[in-house]
Write an enzyme that holds these catalytic residues in place. Structure first.
Site, mmCIF file in Angstrom:
data_model
loop_
_atom_site.group_PDB
_atom_site.id
_atom_site.type_symbol
_atom_site.label_atom_id
_atom_site.label_comp_id
_atom_site.label_asym_id
_atom_site.label_seq_id
_atom_site.Cartn_x
_atom_site.Cartn_y
_atom_site.Cartn_z
ATOM 1 N N LYS A 155 5.289 8.040 12.286
ATOM 2 C CA LYS A 155 4.830 7.171 13.363
ATOM 3 C C LYS A 155 3.856 6.099 12.872
ATOM 4 C CE LYS A 155 7.070 8.492 17.011
ATOM 5 N NZ LYS A 155 8.143 7.594 17.521
ATOM 6 N N SER B 55 2.757 6.704 17.886
ATOM 7 C CA SER B 55 2.031 7.821 18.489
ATOM 8 C C SER B 55 0.605 7.835 17.990
ATOM 9 C CB SER B 55 2.709 9.148 18.135
ATOM 10 O OG SER B 55 1.925 10.253 18.558
ATOM 11 N N TYR C 185 5.678 14.022 11.530
ATOM 12 C CA TYR C 185 5.698 13.122 12.685
ATOM 13 C C TYR C 185 4.633 12.033 12.549
ATOM 14 C CZ TYR C 185 5.410 11.868 17.694
ATOM 15 O OH TYR C 185 5.380 11.210 18.897
#
Length: 301
Positions: free
Chosen positions: A166, A149, A162
């Protein structure tokens, strides 16, 4: 492009994973559709999403098997790969797409919110890839596609868990590519821009945020699938250890960390000389403190 190949797609019960699974089947692959059927934050369990995608594939004349094992545990991830072997006799590709979100500003983030996201995204990518790796090595080939991401590559508010996971996936992918290239194994990443159940949690508190969300909705999950299919097929045999971003009809090759500028002092550095010489010389090349939306600031077409 995928005739006679067997591919495992995690988190394939909806969104990007579903579209990749459907596209793989249309291109001739047998697909293991993995999804534990949780909410976007990881709660609950439902076999329905995985089975629904399998039904769609079979109805269209393809081959697929449903699996609801969790990727966050080494044992269940191994069962997922075994499902491919039991169902179709081999394993040729893995798409590590499963994910959850528990967004929170860093100073408010709990250990549970950190662990839950890192275990699914980073540990999950490791566990599934590690379970497939010996089979790829033995047969002399295989392909991994991992979803990263721009939240990790560039940055975003409220996503320390997150983002860290990622960016870790990118480093893991590079390591897999380096370690397994001699066995004919490739490992690449995609940073997808697509409206899905996970991105639907983006807060909308201002007119500007509402406009951004409307633009986001144009970027449908099916736009990601063609690149994933290509990276899993033999046509991409020369593509390894790369990171791509997909926004609607646009594919971008992302940079990877390299030195931007350096300074040298023959007598060595002191804290004082760093302050007076090194940092003033380097500061013109500092990477700005941007978010994903600042870098990808143009409207997708």
């Amino acid at each position: 492009m995928m005739k006679a190949k067997v591919v495992v797609v995690t988190g394939a019960g909806g969104g990007i994973g579903r579209e990749i699974a459907l596209a793989l089947a249309r291109h001739g692959a047998s697909v293991v559709v993995n999804d534990v059927g949780t909410s976007a934050t990881g709660e609950g369990r439902d076999r329905g999403p995985a089975e629904s995608v399998v039904e769609d594939i079979v109805r269209a004349g393809g081959k697929a098997a449903a699996n609801t094992d969790s990727v966050a545990d080494a044992g269940t991830a191994a069962r997922l790969i075994q499902c491919a072997l039991d169902s179709f006799g081999r394993i040729d590709g893995v798409v590590n797409n499963a994910g959850i979100l528990r967004d929170r500003f860093f100073h408010k983030m709990s250990p549970d919110e950190w662990d839950a996201v890192v275990k699914v995204h980073l540990y999950g990518t490791y566990h599934v890839s590690r379970a497939a790796a010996p089979h790829f090595k033995e047969q002399g080939g295989g392909a991994f596609v991992h979803m990263t991401s721009t939240s990790g590559l560039i940055g975003n508010y409220g996503q320390a868990n997150y983002s860290a996971a990622k960016l870790g996936v990118v480093a893991l992918s590079k390591s897999i590519a380096l370690d397994m290239e001699k066995f004919g194994v490739r490992s690449n990443c995609i940073a997808p821009f697509a409206w899905s159940r996970m991105t639907s949690s983006i807060p909308v508190n201002t007119p500007e945020e509402a406009a951004r969300v409307e633009r986001f909705k144009q970027m449908t999950p099916d736009k990601i699938a063609p690149l994933a299919v290509y990276l899993l097929g033999d046509a991409s045999s020369a593509v390894n250890a790369q990171v791509f971003a997909v926004r609607n009809n646009e594919i971008a090759l992302m940079s990877q960390p390299r030195p931007l500028r350096s300074v040298h002092r023959s007598e060595g550095w002191t804290a004082e000389s760093i302050a007076t010489h090194a940092m003033p010389a380097l500061s013109a090349s500092f990477v700005p403190m941007e978010r994903s939306g600042d870098v990808f600031s143009w409207d997708p077409v």
